[in-house]
Design a protein around this motif. Structure first.
Motif, PDB file in Angstrom:
ATOM      1  N   ARG A 271      37.679  41.333  56.062  1.00  0.00           N
ATOM      2  CA  ARG A 271      38.604  41.113  57.173  1.00  0.00           C
ATOM      3  C   ARG A 271      38.735  39.618  57.476  1.00  0.00           C
ATOM      4  O   ARG A 271      37.810  38.840  57.218  1.00  0.00           O
ATOM      5  CB  ARG A 271      38.101  41.853  58.421  1.00  0.00           C
TER       6      ARG A 271
ATOM      7  N   GLU B  16      47.838  34.488  58.938  1.00  0.00           N
ATOM      8  CA  GLU B  16      47.394  35.518  57.997  1.00  0.00           C
ATOM      9  C   GLU B  16      46.926  34.910  56.673  1.00  0.00           C
ATOM     10  O   GLU B  16      46.854  35.610  55.671  1.00  0.00           O
ATOM     11  CB  GLU B  16      48.537  36.512  57.732  1.00  0.00           C
TER      12      GLU B  16
ATOM     13  N   ASP C 201      46.677  39.122  52.446  1.00  0.00           N
ATOM     14  CA  ASP C 201      47.098  40.368  51.791  1.00  0.00           C
ATOM     15  C   ASP C 201      47.066  40.286  50.269  1.00  0.00           C
ATOM     16  O   ASP C 201      47.092  41.315  49.601  1.00  0.00           O
ATOM     17  CB  ASP C 201      48.508  40.772  52.248  1.00  0.00           C
ATOM     18  N   SER C 202      47.022  39.074  49.721  1.00  0.00           N
ATOM     19  CA  SER C 202      47.006  38.935  48.257  1.00  0.00           C
ATOM     20  C   SER C 202      45.591  38.860  47.686  1.00  0.00           C
ATOM     21  O   SER C 202      45.410  38.829  46.474  1.00  0.00           O
ATOM     22  CB  SER C 202      47.812  37.700  47.830  1.00  0.00           C
TER      23      SER C 202
END
Length: 153
Positions: A89, A125, A141-142
């Motif tokens: 996270r 992010e 996210d990648s």
């Protein structure tokens, strides 16, 4: 995070936290008819011992049998994150700012998929990593996989 991981986290996080441990994260590897589900638990004050893993494993196993979110055979493992702890996270990246990290991306970013450098922090992010005096903003996210690089002194 995939829909399957979200579903498993919704089932497992309350179990881990209800037993008094920190839910660190999960890995799920579907491998044909036999998969692996690994739950990482932590306890900053006391550390994690085999008894802690057994306690969480028994409780999680019972709930997983009732909920039945995995349709195939699987092995359930409960583990401490260890010194080379995986990061799951954004807040974990923030907490480990100043530490060395190995990151593997799902797709190439600026011509590469693997990065090893110093976590500078998080911006929105993105995870900010310094590699050889070059700062990269890697989209969270990648990130396929990330682990802290242990330092032995």
């Amino acid at each position: 995070m995939s829909a399957k991981l979200k579903q498993l986290e919704e089932i497992l996080r309350p179990i881990v936290e209800g037993l008094g441990y920190e839910y660190w994260g999960i890995e799920f590897r579907a491998q044909g008819h036999h998969s692996l589900l690994r739950i990482f638990i932590d306890d900053a004050e006391n550390g994690i011992g085999i008894e802690d893993c057994e306690k969480v494993s028994r409780q999680a196993s019972g709930v997983m049998d009732v909920e039945d979110p995995i349709q195939t055979e699987y092995t359930l493992e409960v583990s401490s994150p260890g010194m080379d702890r995986p990061l799951f996270r954004l807040e974990q990246y923030e907490a480990f700012a100043g530490h060395q990290v190995q990151i593997k991306l799902r797709m190439a970013f600026e011509g590469r998929r693997k990065f090893q450098g110093l976590i500078k922090g998080v911006e929105g992010e993105d995870v900010v990593v310094v590699v050889d005096d070059h700062e990269y903003l890697l989209p969270f996210d990648s990130i396929e996989k990330a682990n802290i690089v242990p330092v032995f002194e």
